[in-house]
Write a protein that holds these residues in place. Structure first.
Motif, PDB file in Angstrom:
ATOM      1  N   GLU A   1       0.979  -1.198   0.083  1.00  0.00           N
ATOM      2  CA  GLU A   1      -0.069   0.007   0.043  1.00  0.00           C
ATOM      3  C   GLU A   1       0.874   1.297  -0.114  1.00  0.00           C
ATOM      4  O   GLU A   1       0.555   2.075  -0.797  1.00  0.00           O
ATOM      5  CB  GLU A   1      -0.894  -0.076   1.222  1.00  0.00           C
ATOM      6  N   ARG A   2       2.069   1.251   0.736  1.00  0.00           N
ATOM      7  CA  ARG A   2       2.768   2.457   0.783  1.00  0.00           C
ATOM      8  C   ARG A   2       3.604   2.580  -0.590  1.00  0.00           C
ATOM      9  O   ARG A   2       3.821   3.612  -0.884  1.00  0.00           O
ATOM     10  CB  ARG A   2       3.653   2.315   2.239  1.00  0.00           C
ATOM     11  N   LEU A   3       4.026   1.270  -0.866  1.00  0.00           N
ATOM     12  CA  LEU A   3       4.790   1.609  -2.313  1.00  0.00           C
ATOM     13  C   LEU A   3       3.959   2.125  -3.521  1.00  0.00           C
ATOM     14  O   LEU A   3       4.195   2.806  -4.094  1.00  0.00           O
ATOM     15  CB  LEU A   3       5.319   0.086  -2.641  1.00  0.00           C
ATOM     16  N   GLN A   4       2.664   1.472  -3.554  1.00  0.00           N
ATOM     17  CA  GLN A   4       1.673   1.912  -4.438  1.00  0.00           C
ATOM     18  C   GLN A   4       1.339   3.542  -4.399  1.00  0.00           C
ATOM     19  O   GLN A   4       1.569   4.667  -5.414  1.00  0.00           O
ATOM     20  CB  GLN A   4       0.356   1.255  -4.372  1.00  0.00           C
ATOM     21  N   LYS A   5       1.487   4.133  -3.361  1.00  0.00           N
ATOM     22  CA  LYS A   5       1.173   5.645  -2.871  1.00  0.00           C
ATOM     23  C   LYS A   5       2.650   6.486  -3.292  1.00  0.00           C
ATOM     24  O   LYS A   5       2.442   7.302  -3.848  1.00  0.00           O
ATOM     25  CB  LYS A   5       0.880   6.102  -1.551  1.00  0.00           C
ATOM     26  N   MET A   6       3.786   5.726  -3.102  1.00  0.00           N
ATOM     27  CA  MET A   6       4.932   6.407  -3.494  1.00  0.00           C
ATOM     28  C   MET A   6       4.995   6.532  -5.237  1.00  0.00           C
ATOM     29  O   MET A   6       5.384   7.483  -5.759  1.00  0.00           O
ATOM     30  CB  MET A   6       6.042   5.458  -2.987  1.00  0.00           C
ATOM     31  N   ILE A   7       4.481   5.175  -5.739  1.00  0.00           N
ATOM     32  CA  ILE A   7       4.761   5.256  -7.121  1.00  0.00           C
ATOM     33  C   ILE A   7       3.627   6.425  -7.783  1.00  0.00           C
ATOM     34  O   ILE A   7       3.866   6.998  -8.802  1.00  0.00           O
ATOM     35  CB  ILE A   7       4.099   3.848  -7.885  1.00  0.00           C
ATOM     36  N   ALA A   8       2.465   6.318  -7.116  1.00  0.00           N
ATOM     37  CA  ALA A   8       1.508   7.463  -7.567  1.00  0.00           C
ATOM     38  C   ALA A   8       2.196   8.761  -7.530  1.00  0.00           C
ATOM     39  O   ALA A   8       1.825   9.707  -8.362  1.00  0.00           O
ATOM     40  CB  ALA A   8      -0.014   7.350  -6.712  1.00  0.00           C
ATOM     41  N   GLY A   9       2.941   9.097  -6.422  1.00  0.00           N
ATOM     42  CA  GLY A   9       3.276  10.264  -6.022  1.00  0.00           C
ATOM     43  C   GLY A   9       4.252  10.758  -7.237  1.00  0.00           C
ATOM     44  O   GLY A   9       4.603  12.020  -7.647  1.00  0.00           O
TER      45      GLY A   9
END
Length: 339
Positions: free
Chosen positions: A314-322
């Motif tokens: 979940e945290r990695l997904q948000k990082m990619i989106a950022g």
């Protein structure tokens, strides 16, 4: 009173079903008797292949039904042949995992012609470990800190023009005004390291993990000075070394440096194709999290001398989106750095 008690009991049961229904549905899903393919975008025997096969060996144990997880190599285009396959053609039923380059999001933004996928649309399952590139100089060089590099010209070894070990010093030259004289054309990190030891060049950019595991004498005998690290936050091993993001003088420079530093934060990660049911994605993420705490997995990483600092999906997904939300003006300036 009886009716009221019955009503309260029924209401409590209903609330419990609503609260735990998705979890129960997820728990009922089983991959027993099925095979999951983990597509590795690199050739057999490579460092990245080792990471991919490590996951294939251990994650199945934590997936309901304990399916067989089979590694499959698909090298080409810097792992993007595999990424394109995973995005366009791989099964979307949970039986396909992938391991690709940590630079996917950045290279998509920069317009790499090899990319035929949307990085943020992948389902990111978890990060095995970050990868911290550092710029170092030999102890005999006059360059001891990044401040010295702003005043004094110094040679630094690199491989090809498109490699990170070339891009990073070139970026510092163009943005910060460092005076690195880049000597490119070396075959790889082993060759640039040897060139530095021999005095052919004064410095190199390479991974911190290979330094601390394979070049321990460099650290113990203080043969190198670490100028900068390419992460968004300082690595625990290098608390006194600034990150490239810290060297930014303006908000735009901070965004630019963060774009490249995030590659190291994404690190060694696995993903699933887009379109996989959310419950299946959640199940695989929890399996990944459980694997990272498994004694056998930890023992294997120690045996292979791999650096692991896991991150939940979940945290990695948000990082990619950022990363993908980087302003267009910053992306255009990043493109100019690569010319």
């Amino acid at each position: 009173m009886i009716r009221k008690s019955v009503f309260v009991a029924v209401l409590a049961c209903a609330m419990a079903v609503l609260a735990h229904g998705p979890v129960a549905a997820e728990a009922q899903q089983s991959f027993a008797g099925r095979t999951i393919t983990l597509t590795i975008g690199y050739g057999p025997g490579s460092g990245n292949d080792i990471y991919g096969r490590l996951i294939a060996r251990h994650i199945g144990k934590h997936i309901p039904g304990q399916p067989n997880v089979v590694p499959q190599n698909m090298p080409g285009a810097g792992s993007f042949k595999a990424a394109n396959y995973l995005f366009q053609a791989a099964p979307k039923d949970g039986t396909s995992l992938g391991y690709i380059s940590q630079t996917a999001a950045t290279e998509e933004l920069l317009g790499s012609p090899a990319i035929q996928f949307k990085t943020a649309q992948f389902n990111w399952i978890g990060r095995i470990g970050s990868y911290n590139n550092i710029t170092i100089f030999w102890h005999t060089s006059r360059i001891k800190t990044i401040a010295d590099a702003l005043k004094l010209e110094a040679t630094i070894g690199a491989t090809g023009v498109g490699s990170a070990v070339y891009i990073y010093p070139n970026m510092m030259n163009k943005i910060l005004g460092t005076k690195f004289k880049i000597v490119s054309g070396y075959q790889g990190t082993a060759q640039t390291s040897l060139a530095m030891e021999r005095g052919e060049v004064e410095g190199v950019t390479m991974g911190w993990f290979p330094v601390k595991t394979n070049k321990r004498d460099w650290v113990k005998q203080k043969k190198i000075n670490v100028l900068v690290q390419f992460l968004t936050k300082r690595h625990p091993d290098l608390p006194d070394v600034p990150t490239i993001v810290e060297l930014a003088r303006t908000p735009e420079e901070k965004q630019l440096f963060s774009l490249f530093a995030n590659d190291g934060e994404v690190g060694k990660a696995i993903l699933m194709p887009p379109g996989v049911p959310p419950a299946t994605v959640a199940m695989l993420r929890r399996a990944f999290d459980a694997m990272t705490k498994d004694r056998d997995y930890i023992a294997d990483t120690d045996k292979l001398q791999l650096e692991v600092d896991s991150m939940p999906g979940e945290r990695l997904q948000k990082m990619i989106a950022g990363v993908m939300a980087t302003p267009r003006a910053v992306v255009e300036r990043a493109k100019s750095v690569l010319k």
